[in-house]
Enzyme design. Structure first.
Site, PDB file in Angstrom:
ATOM      1  N   GLU A   1      29.388  58.074  73.006  1.00 47.96           N
ATOM      2  CA  GLU A   1      29.553  58.152  71.534  1.00 47.96           C
ATOM      3  C   GLU A   1      29.893  59.551  71.013  1.00 47.96           C
ATOM      4  OE1 GLU A   1      25.895  56.543  69.975  1.00 47.96           O
ATOM      5  OE2 GLU A   1      26.294  54.563  70.825  1.00 47.96           O
TER       6      GLU A   1
ATOM      7  N   GLU B   1      27.553  46.968  76.532  1.00 44.55           N
ATOM      8  CA  GLU B   1      26.285  46.742  75.807  1.00 44.55           C
ATOM      9  C   GLU B   1      26.399  45.527  74.892  1.00 44.55           C
ATOM     10  OE1 GLU B   1      24.981  50.321  73.818  1.00 44.55           O
ATOM     11  OE2 GLU B   1      25.601  51.599  75.480  1.00 44.55           O
TER      12      GLU B   1
HETATM   13  C1  XIL Z   1      19.299  51.753  72.143  1.00 46.39           C
HETATM   14  C2  XIL Z   1      18.133  51.030  72.796  1.00 46.39           C
HETATM   15  O1  XIL Z   1      18.495  49.688  72.968  1.00 46.39           O
HETATM   16  C3  XIL Z   1      16.889  51.155  71.952  1.00 46.39           C
HETATM   17  O2  XIL Z   1      15.784  50.618  72.639  1.00 46.39           O
HETATM   18  C4  XIL Z   1      16.635  52.621  71.628  1.00 46.39           C
HETATM   19  O3  XIL Z   1      15.531  52.710  70.752  1.00 46.39           O
HETATM   20  C5  XIL Z   1      17.852  53.243  70.994  1.00 46.39           C
HETATM   21  O4  XIL Z   1      18.962  53.082  71.848  1.00 46.39           O
HETATM   22  N1  XIL Z   1      24.306  52.572  71.976  1.00 46.39           N
HETATM   23  C6  XIL Z   1      23.856  52.979  73.203  1.00 46.39           C
HETATM   24  C7  XIL Z   1      22.512  52.581  73.660  1.00 46.39           C
HETATM   25  O5  XIL Z   1      24.629  53.586  73.959  1.00 46.39           O
HETATM   26  O6  XIL Z   1      21.925  53.549  74.482  1.00 46.39           O
HETATM   27  C8  XIL Z   1      21.608  52.256  72.515  1.00 46.39           C
HETATM   28  O7  XIL Z   1      20.374  51.746  73.023  1.00 46.39           O
HETATM   29  C9  XIL Z   1      22.263  51.281  71.581  1.00 46.39           C
HETATM   30  C10 XIL Z   1      23.526  51.850  71.016  1.00 46.39           C
END
Ligand code: XIL
Length: 345
Positions: A150, A254
């Site tokens: 990101e 994701e």
């Molecule tokens: C999120 C997790 O799912 C949560 O448990 C944590 O509190 C915050 O991060 N993009 C990403 C992930 O790359 O690492 C994130 O994961 C969600 C958004």
């Protein structure tokens, strides 16, 4: 009469279909690319249904949080690999691949990193040591790493962060350092929300071109695919096409499909919403299947059952149902539809 029987049969169709899949039929066995989930080690330990599903339904595993900076490198001179190692051991036991997430990110950094004082060289040493210690620790056990997560804003500019602020060209440096530590690991740039954000997508593509020109090692693009039933199909397809055109490995890294993005407290998951969600999952899978096979790294869901989703925990949306398994870890209709779709192909 005939009409009534037809209607009855149509009504029964989902149940008849459901019966065709039993515990010896798994989506992961019939799709030609890895099917993954991000996992939470506490749930793995405490929840048998979660553990069983994680082992049987997926063959690629990502740590949802435990390889992120704050957790894996809590103090300047201390790394904590305990939970990350647990996830790797679980994957190994189940012959699953492990995907590493994430070496560099602006979020979930450690407090000592935020407090760190030093010149550019000191910052570079910090980040290089962070990346290389972790990559070496997991060398040979992790197929690919999200090296940077990101890094771009929606307008395509570089996101301000402690890394961007202190280390010029930190993206290229991070990839180079990771490659020095494990030349076999595939290195990914991972980001979200490229769909409908042409400037962000353009920034990612420019980075890839620039890296290729400078021979900075990059092997893949992660598209997080935190989408919703309202996401626009054309926009999703476009960013998949643009990403695929780089020739790099593509990871839907994701995946979740939100059904209640506005957090309506009266939301009900009715059949219309279920259908809309199934269609989005199908869109993702069919677009993915159209990517040249050698670029297919896999599709990873962001956790296992609806109640484990970060959309419930992090975003506090109790009525959100974004994954393939319901609150009781049963396969949802969307799973069955995906299964039938792959079967028919
Ligand atoms: C999120 C997790 O799912 C949560 O448990 C944590 O509190 C915050 O991060 N993009 C990403 C992930 O790359 O690492 C994130 O994961 C969600 C958004």
């Amino acid at each position: 009469m005939k009409r009534i029987i037809t209607l009855l049969l149509l009504g029964l169709a989902p149940f008849l279909q459901a019966q065709q899949i039993n515990s010896t039929n798994f989506l992961k066995q019939i799709i030609p690319f890895p099917l993954g989930a991000s996992l939470n080690p506490r749930l793995l330990e405490e929840n048998l249904a979660y553990r069983t599903l994680a082992a049987s339904e997926f063959n690629s595993i990502t740590a949802e949080n435990h390889m992120k900076m704050a957790l894996i490198h809590p103090e300047a001179n201390r790394f904590d690999f305990v939970k990350g190692d647990e996830i790797v051991a679980f994957a190994k036991k189940n012959k699953s691949r492990v995907h590493g997430h994430t070496l560099v990110w602006h979020n979930q950094t450690a407090q000592w990193m935020k407090d760190f004082q030093g010149d550019q060289q000191a910052w570079e040493n910090l980040l290089k040591n962070h990346i290389q210690t972790i990559v070496k620790h997991y060398q040979g056990q992790i197929a690919g790493w999200d090296v940077v997560n990101e890094a771009f804003l929606d307008d395509g500019s570089l996101r301000p962060s402690i890394w961007a602020d202190h280390i010029p060209d930190y993206l290229a440096k991070s990839f180079t350092w990771a490659h020095e530590a494990d030349s076999k690991a595939l290195l990914f740039y991972n980001d979200y929300g490229q769909d409908g954000k042409p400037k962000k997508m353009e920034a990612i593509l420019n980075m890839v071109q620039d890296f290729k020109k400078r021979q900075i090692p990059i092997h893949g693009l992660g598209l997080q695919m935190h989408i919703s039933i309202q996401s626009k199909n054309e926009e999703i397809k476009q960013v998949i096409d643009q990403s695929t055109a780089t020739g790099l490995h593509i990871h839907f890294s994701e995946v979740d499909v939100a059904v209640n993005p506005k957090n309506n407290p009266d939301f009900v998951m009715d059949t219309i919403v279920q259908k809309a969600q199934s269609e989005k999952f199908l869109l993702l899978f069919s677009s993915y299947a159209a990517i040249p096979v050698k670029q297919q790294y896999g599709i990873t869901f962001w956790n296992v059952g609806d109640k484990d989703s970060w959309l419930r925990g992090y975003f506090k949306r109790p009525k959100e149902y974004p994954l393939l398994f319901d609150e009781s870890y049963q396969r949802k209709g969307a799973y069955e539809e995906l299964y039938q779709w792959v079967k028919k192909k």
